[in-house]
Write a protein that holds these residues in place. Structure first.
Motif, PDB file in Angstrom:
ATOM      1  N   GLU A 146      24.242  43.298  35.737  1.00  0.00           N
ATOM      2  CA  GLU A 146      25.052  42.945  34.566  1.00  0.00           C
ATOM      3  C   GLU A 146      26.774  42.344  34.910  1.00  0.00           C
ATOM      4  N   ALA A 147      27.033  41.547  34.010  1.00  0.00           N
ATOM      5  CA  ALA A 147      28.411  40.998  34.183  1.00  0.00           C
ATOM      6  C   ALA A 147      29.405  41.799  33.334  1.00  0.00           C
ATOM      7  N   ALA A 148      30.608  42.215  33.723  1.00  0.00           N
ATOM      8  CA  ALA A 148      31.555  42.701  33.166  1.00  0.00           C
ATOM      9  C   ALA A 148      32.645  41.918  32.650  1.00  0.00           C
ATOM     10  N   ALA A 149      32.957  42.119  31.351  1.00  0.00           N
ATOM     11  CA  ALA A 149      33.823  41.476  30.680  1.00  0.00           C
ATOM     12  C   ALA A 149      35.252  41.460  31.415  1.00  0.00           C
ATOM     13  N   PRO A 150      36.187  40.166  31.369  1.00  0.00           N
ATOM     14  CA  PRO A 150      37.257  40.160  32.004  1.00  0.00           C
ATOM     15  C   PRO A 150      38.227  41.478  31.629  1.00  0.00           C
ATOM     16  N   GLY A 151      38.924  42.051  32.470  1.00  0.00           N
ATOM     17  CA  GLY A 151      39.684  43.159  32.313  1.00  0.00           C
ATOM     18  C   GLY A 151      39.223  44.477  31.876  1.00  0.00           C
ATOM     19  N   VAL A 152      37.709  44.435  31.859  1.00  0.00           N
ATOM     20  CA  VAL A 152      37.254  46.031  31.552  1.00  0.00           C
ATOM     21  C   VAL A 152      38.159  47.345  31.618  1.00  0.00           C
ATOM     22  N   GLY A 153      38.391  47.005  33.161  1.00  0.00           N
ATOM     23  CA  GLY A 153      38.968  48.428  33.317  1.00  0.00           C
ATOM     24  C   GLY A 153      40.375  48.884  32.572  1.00  0.00           C
ATOM     25  N   GLY A 154      41.072  47.787  32.424  1.00  0.00           N
ATOM     26  CA  GLY A 154      42.196  47.830  31.538  1.00  0.00           C
ATOM     27  C   GLY A 154      41.911  48.162  30.180  1.00  0.00           C
TER      28      GLY A 154
END
Length: 335
Positions: free
Chosen positions: A52-60
């Protein structure tokens, strides 16, 4: 067991006086730092090997969402326990200092950060020029993000006013906005999903925020009969809240992960892995709650139940952080 905290420093023969609260403050700071690492570092661990691909800035985004949830729990808990306390016979008039204004400020900043992400097309903005504030009014997610920003601002003003109980209305607006945001209009059965999230989030905020404020109130009241009565009253309500949280959580999960695919998705998807971690934490919280309830009934000093209750607060804090991470991960595919 006593809830009276010594105010003077404690000296011994080997050194100068030492403030007993210093070690506890350091422990709280360490726990907060570790909790902040979960949403920042959790996505890479949860997504590893899933394809799966994470959305940009998922951690923030996960960190901001966790702060928003925590900022919601604190004032909700204060209002809830304040109402319970007024029903306790012989309750002392003293009350702990309200944290609601600080929580509203934290929630406002978190909501503002999340709104800036929405304003750039769900991308992390690198400059103010990239943020299209006017564009927020043109999309459903943008309007909900603005609603949360304004609601936390209103909640903070209400908390500082002569009628802090009016916070309940802007806080309710935040809960409604989160319930609608979690289930886009294009989702099948979006209205049902929003209703489940609304009930789940409300009960969770009452449980976590309520327990935190109960313990703060007991430290203010001291080892009085009213303290044990308040703890017992909260424990009875918490049992109902736990049942509601469990029911709505299971129902919501099954809507996103059909029964035939649950076991696979719990290990093969980032959402499933994080959900499994949350379930294990909630199970630990339930165990601590049961331990506290047994102590409340059987121990010679009912306030001995505060020991597992403090551990329960820490575990609930971790649940809030993991919940923030869960909302930022890709929703599982309905196979």
């Amino acid at each position: 067991m006593t809830l009276i905290r010594p105010t003077a420093g404690v000296a011994d023969a080997s050194g100068p006086a030492r403030r007993p609260g210093a070690g506890r403050a350091v422990a709280v700071l360490v726990l907060v730092a570790l909790a902040a690492l979960i949403p920042l570092l959790g996505p890479s661990t949860a997504l590893r090997g899933t394809g799966e691909a994470a959305a940009p800035g998922v951690g923030g985004v996960a960190l901001l969402r966790a702060v928003l949830f925590a900022a919601l729990c604190v004032p909700v808990g204060e209002l809830f326990v304040g109402r319970l306390g007024r029903s306790v016979p012989g309750a002392p008039p003293a009350a702990p200092r309200a944290w609601a204004p600080y929580a509203a400020a934290a929630g406002f900043v978190a909501a503002l950060g999340l709104a800036s992400v929405v304003a750039t097309g769900n991308l992390v903005p690198h400059s103010l020029s990239e943020i299209d504030v006017g564009g927020l009014y043109e999309s459903r997610d943008g309007k909900l993000a603005l609603l949360e920003v304004n609601a936390f601002l209103a909640a903070g003003l209400c908390a500082l006013s002569r009628r802090p109980a009016t916070q309940v209305w802007p806080l309710a607006a935040v809960v409604v906005a989160e319930a609608l945001r979690a289930h886009p209009a294009t989702e099948h059965g979006a209205l049902l999903g929003s209703g489940l999230t609304l009930a789940h989030l409300t009960c969770a905020a009452l449980w976590a925020g309520g327990l935190l404020h109960v313990l703060r109130t007991l430290r203010t009241w001291g080892p009085a009969e009213a303290s044990a009565a308040l703890l017992g009253l909260y424990a009875r309500v918490a049992a109902v809240l736990l049942a509601a949280i469990t029911a709505t959580g299971v129902w919501s999960s099954l809507r996103r992960m059909p029964p035939g695919t649950v076991l696979e998705q719990l290990t093969d998807t980032a959402y499933g892995r994080t959900l499994l971690a949350k379930v294990l934490l909630v199970a630990a919280v339930a165990g601590l709650a049961l331990w506290a309830r047994i102590r409340l009934r059987r121990a010679p000093d009912p306030l001995a139940a505060c020991v597992p209750a403090r551990a329960e607060v820490v575990a609930l804090g971790l649940v809030v952080v993991v919940s923030g991470l869960l909302t930022a991960l890709p929703v599982p595919i309905r196979w």
